[in-house]
Design an enzyme around this catalytic site. Sequence first.
Site, PDB file in Angstrom:
ATOM      1  N   LYS A  18       1.114  -1.064   0.099  1.00 52.96           N
ATOM      2  CA  LYS A  18      -0.337  -0.291   0.054  1.00 52.96           C
ATOM      3  C   LYS A  18       0.608   1.559   0.192  1.00 52.96           C
ATOM      4  O   LYS A  18       0.630   2.299   0.559  1.00 52.96           O
ATOM      5  CB  LYS A  18      -1.039  -0.171   1.011  1.00 52.96           C
ATOM      6  CG  LYS A  18      -2.066  -0.886   1.696  1.00 52.96           C
ATOM      7  CD  LYS A  18      -2.931  -1.202   2.244  1.00 52.96           C
ATOM      8  CE  LYS A  18      -3.582  -2.130   2.818  1.00 52.96           C
ATOM      9  NZ  LYS A  18      -4.575  -1.991   3.770  1.00 52.96           N
ATOM     10  N   LYS A  76     -15.506  -1.509   2.331  1.00 53.54           N
ATOM     11  CA  LYS A  76     -13.676  -1.533   1.641  1.00 53.54           C
ATOM     12  C   LYS A  76     -13.026  -0.846   2.250  1.00 53.54           C
ATOM     13  O   LYS A  76     -13.202   0.811   2.347  1.00 53.54           O
ATOM     14  CB  LYS A  76     -13.911  -0.959   0.045  1.00 53.54           C
ATOM     15  CG  LYS A  76     -14.750  -2.202  -0.031  1.00 53.54           C
ATOM     16  CD  LYS A  76     -14.215  -3.854  -0.197  1.00 53.54           C
ATOM     17  CE  LYS A  76     -15.717  -4.629  -0.960  1.00 53.54           C
ATOM     18  NZ  LYS A  76     -16.355  -5.247  -0.037  1.00 53.54           N
ATOM     19  N   ASP A  77     -11.583  -1.220   2.386  1.00 53.68           N
ATOM     20  CA  ASP A  77     -10.289  -0.338   3.004  1.00 53.68           C
ATOM     21  C   ASP A  77     -10.203   1.109   2.581  1.00 53.68           C
ATOM     22  O   ASP A  77     -10.863   1.258   1.055  1.00 53.68           O
ATOM     23  CB  ASP A  77      -8.855  -0.582   2.394  1.00 53.68           C
ATOM     24  CG  ASP A  77      -7.966  -0.593   3.411  1.00 53.68           C
ATOM     25  OD1 ASP A  77      -7.959   0.307   3.543  1.00 53.68           O
ATOM     26  OD2 ASP A  77      -6.877  -1.273   4.069  1.00 53.68           O
ATOM     27  N   ARG A  78     -10.665   1.737   2.982  1.00 53.66           N
ATOM     28  CA  ARG A  78      -9.559   3.658   2.051  1.00 53.66           C
ATOM     29  C   ARG A  78      -8.867   3.623   1.462  1.00 53.66           C
ATOM     30  O   ARG A  78      -8.400   4.298   0.676  1.00 53.66           O
ATOM     31  CB  ARG A  78      -9.548   4.684   3.951  1.00 53.66           C
ATOM     32  CG  ARG A  78      -9.368   5.543   3.335  1.00 53.66           C
ATOM     33  CD  ARG A  78      -8.128   6.687   4.418  1.00 53.66           C
ATOM     34  NE  ARG A  78      -9.517   6.344   5.847  1.00 53.66           N
ATOM     35  CZ  ARG A  78     -10.306   8.143   5.917  1.00 53.66           C
ATOM     36  NH1 ARG A  78     -10.463   8.486   5.066  1.00 53.66           N
ATOM     37  NH2 ARG A  78     -10.788   7.325   6.696  1.00 53.66           N
ATOM     38  N   HIS A  79      -7.191   3.005   1.980  1.00 58.30           N
ATOM     39  CA  HIS A  79      -6.226   2.840   1.652  1.00 58.30           C
ATOM     40  C   HIS A  79      -6.050   1.888   0.072  1.00 58.30           C
ATOM     41  O   HIS A  79      -5.175   1.174   0.556  1.00 58.30           O
ATOM     42  CB  HIS A  79      -5.077   2.521   2.401  1.00 58.30           C
ATOM     43  CG  HIS A  79      -5.192   3.423   3.618  1.00 58.30           C
ATOM     44  ND1 HIS A  79      -4.862   4.698   4.257  1.00 58.30           N
ATOM     45  CD2 HIS A  79      -5.678   2.801   5.620  1.00 58.30           C
ATOM     46  CE1 HIS A  79      -5.395   5.261   4.950  1.00 58.30           C
ATOM     47  NE2 HIS A  79      -4.944   4.172   6.310  1.00 58.30           N
TER      48      HIS A  79
END
Length: 349
Positions: A18, A76-79
């Site tokens: 990420k 869902k992931d922010r990153h």
Amino acid sequence: MSDLNYLYGAPLSKADFKTTAEDFMVDEDLGIEFTGSGEHVCLQVVKKGENTQYVAKLIAQRAGVSPRDVSYAGMKDRHGVCSQWFSVKVPIKKPIDFSDLNSESVFVVSQQRHERKLRTGCHKGNKFTITLRNVTDPLDILCRINAVRSGVPNYFGEQRFGRDGHNLVMAEKMFAGERIRDKKLRGIIISAARSHVFNQLVSLRVKEHGLAKTMHREVFMLSGSNAFFEDAISDENIARLASGDIMMSAPMVGKSEKGLTEQEKVWLGPYQSWCDGLGELGLKNERRMLRLIPQDFSVETIDESTLKLSFGLPKGCFATALLRELVDYTDASPRERKEKDSKDEDPIK
């Protein structure tokens, strides 16, 4: 997750995960055929650097409703760059063009009418595309790929437990009698506690038996179902396991020991206080598949220190559970945003 046992031994390679939003891409597989009519509008949205709740609020504002009236299959992931579906009730006689929401971080890909709203966990799974950078030993990762294709422990990811395991600290306080009035927060904490017990039991099984070796008695899950049954190992069950008709499972602890094998009761011994706390909440006994098998797993070498992984996972499963068996990764997403995410964490993936 650092305390959990590895199925294939600790990986030798290190890598960054990420580093940019594009290094973590998720495409939600909803698996629903829309009716084309009805009062619910389903929106496929690609978001970059934003969390699911933020997008839900934007949709609610555009529709003139409360954010509670906007539903989605999973957080869902922010990153990352993540594609997911939302639904909101919009009268047929008052159509709304949600493309007005488009910006640098949010893009509405599709807008469909449907007769029912989307519910938590209604999706089939997610497709992941992950880029690993600053890889120190690509050969070790490539050598592990074939083993990982056959499955990894279906651990819950660290994001389930909040930053620095804060959700588990809160769970201990709750079991000690502290009241948590916020219903959503309470649900997150209960989910974290249950997931922690599951992870610890699976880790013990990995250490003592691995995942390929069946025990004298197993609790099997029917594929594509939450139904389960306990039975002795037989030629018939081995054949059903091989065909994918049934799967080995581990317990999501509930209000009784019903459905636990004798060996599972032994493994849960050190966590009896957690089991008692969860049992007092009256939770229904459930099971979760023991082995996580990636679908359509592929790897691409970008350069000598960069690899791109692609694979699909069933709903509720974590990409980091697979990733940890391949590489000792460092989450390189911005720290200040990561701290905010721990407060927004939701039990569903």
